[in-house]
Design a protein around this motif. Structure first.
Motif, mmCIF file in Angstrom:
data_model
loop_
_atom_site.group_PDB
_atom_site.id
_atom_site.type_symbol
_atom_site.label_atom_id
_atom_site.label_comp_id
_atom_site.label_asym_id
_atom_site.label_seq_id
_atom_site.Cartn_x
_atom_site.Cartn_y
_atom_site.Cartn_z
ATOM 1 N N UNK A 116 62.927 -41.741 32.844
ATOM 2 C CA UNK A 116 62.661 -40.321 33.096
ATOM 3 C C UNK A 116 61.948 -40.127 34.426
ATOM 4 N N UNK A 117 60.995 -41.009 34.719
ATOM 5 C CA UNK A 117 60.266 -40.908 35.986
ATOM 6 C C UNK A 117 61.206 -41.055 37.179
ATOM 7 N N UNK A 118 62.114 -42.038 37.092
ATOM 8 C CA UNK A 118 63.074 -42.263 38.184
ATOM 9 C C UNK A 118 63.982 -41.055 38.355
ATOM 10 N N UNK A 119 64.419 -40.482 37.230
ATOM 11 C CA UNK A 119 65.324 -39.333 37.329
ATOM 12 C C UNK A 119 64.606 -38.111 37.893
ATOM 13 N N UNK A 120 63.407 -37.813 37.379
ATOM 14 C CA UNK A 120 62.667 -36.647 37.857
ATOM 15 C C UNK A 120 62.343 -36.784 39.339
ATOM 16 N N UNK B 234 69.803 -43.344 28.443
ATOM 17 C CA UNK B 234 70.713 -44.168 29.240
ATOM 18 C C UNK B 234 70.196 -44.197 30.678
ATOM 19 N N UNK B 235 69.938 -45.407 31.200
ATOM 20 C CA UNK B 235 69.413 -45.515 32.559
ATOM 21 C C UNK B 235 70.540 -45.408 33.586
ATOM 22 N N UNK B 236 70.181 -45.537 34.865
ATOM 23 C CA UNK B 236 71.144 -45.367 35.952
ATOM 24 C C UNK B 236 72.271 -46.393 35.898
ATOM 25 N N UNK B 237 71.989 -47.558 35.285
ATOM 26 C CA UNK B 237 73.007 -48.613 35.202
ATOM 27 C C UNK B 237 73.867 -48.483 33.957
ATOM 28 N N UNK B 238 73.603 -47.467 33.148
ATOM 29 C CA UNK B 238 74.396 -47.264 31.938
ATOM 30 C C UNK B 238 73.870 -47.980 30.725
ATOM 31 N N UNK B 239 72.685 -48.592 30.843
ATOM 32 C CA UNK B 239 72.102 -49.316 29.710
ATOM 33 C C UNK B 239 71.285 -48.375 28.831
ATOM 34 N N UNK B 240 71.271 -48.649 27.543
ATOM 35 C CA UNK B 240 70.495 -47.849 26.608
ATOM 36 C C UNK B 240 69.084 -48.426 26.505
ATOM 37 N N UNK B 241 68.084 -47.596 26.728
ATOM 38 C CA UNK B 241 66.689 -48.026 26.650
ATOM 39 C C UNK B 241 66.059 -47.459 25.391
ATOM 40 N N UNK B 242 65.336 -48.315 24.670
ATOM 41 C CA UNK B 242 64.671 -47.886 23.440
ATOM 42 C C UNK B 242 63.161 -48.059 23.507
ATOM 43 N N UNK B 243 62.702 -48.926 24.395
ATOM 44 C CA UNK B 243 61.264 -49.149 24.548
ATOM 45 C C UNK B 243 60.621 -47.936 25.216
ATOM 46 N N UNK B 244 59.443 -47.518 24.713
ATOM 47 C CA UNK B 244 58.779 -46.324 25.244
ATOM 48 C C UNK B 244 58.487 -46.447 26.739
ATOM 49 N N UNK B 245 58.045 -47.610 27.171
ATOM 50 C CA UNK B 245 57.741 -47.810 28.593
ATOM 51 C C UNK B 245 59.005 -47.694 29.435
ATOM 52 N N UNK B 246 60.081 -48.285 28.946
ATOM 53 C CA UNK B 246 61.342 -48.222 29.683
ATOM 54 C C UNK B 246 61.865 -46.787 29.755
#
Length: 206
Positions: free
Chosen positions: A65-69, A48-60
């Motif tokens: 994870x990069x943004x969170x870390x 789940x990204x910062x906007x609450x959307x579910x991401x399934x694509x590996x790049x996404x």
């Protein structure tokens, strides 16, 4: 515990050497062993990204994870960019002093690299650096010296292969994963040199 671990490592090395030596006569065992080593764990589950959307694509997922870390790291840093940590103020006045990085010191650090560690994003394996310490020490010391004088670090030394390791809780939450990174072995040598010099200068100023 340390002795047993070393025995296991030596036994593993003997096994791998035997498989490599007899590869022509016993290809099946060789490829069975190497294929087993190449197996990786399953991909990271949807996040789940910062906007609450579910991401399934590996790049996404990698971007989430990069943004969170990155945000977690920045939030833990309380010093403004370009300022010194208070503990380093005591040697700030001696920064104009450029220590000479000894070739022998670099060689000693290379000889103490853990040859069982994985290589970083630069593709230089610690075992290779350790076995070629006598040849690599001089040019590496020159690079470290130049890096100290210019304040610049080789680009490859700033790269890291980061793997997210799930801890516990909701797997969809990026915060439930911790980053484990593989960095450059030569870069780690440079870090040890800097640590030694900072410690030395700090002791001079105290």
């Amino acid at each position: 515990m340390g002795c047993r671990r070393e025995e296991v490592r030596k036994a593993k090395a003997r096994l791998e050497l035997g498989l490599a030596t007899a590869v022509k006569e016993n290809k099946k065992s060789f490829y069975k062993y190497t294929n087993g080593k190449r197996k990786t764990k399953g991909n990271v589950c949807p996040l789940i990204d910062a906007a609450g959307n579910v991401t399934t694509d590996d790049k996404e997922k990698a971007e989430v994870l990069s943004a969170f870390f990155t945000s977690a790291f920045n939030s833990q840093s309380s010093y403004l960019r370009g300022t010194l940590c208070p503990d380093l103020d005591i040697w700030a006045d001696t920064q104009h002093v450029s220590p000479e990085i000894e070739v022998e010191a670099v060689r000693e650090l290379l000889l103490h690299l853990d040859s069982h560690k994985s290589m970083g994003a630069d593709g230089l394996h610690p075992r290779v650096l350790r076995e070629l310490a006598g040849v690599i020490a001089e040019p590496l010391s020159a690079i470290c010296q130049r890096s100290w004088l210019t304040g610049e670090v080789p680009e490859d030394w700033r790269l890291a292969g980061v793997t997210p390791i799930y801890k516990k809780g909701r797997k969809e939450d990026p915060g439930k994963h911790r980053p484990v990174s593989l960095t450059s072995a030569p870069g780690k040598v440079m870090e040890q040199i800097l640590l030694g010099e900072i410690t030395r200068l700090a002791s001079m100023g105290s």
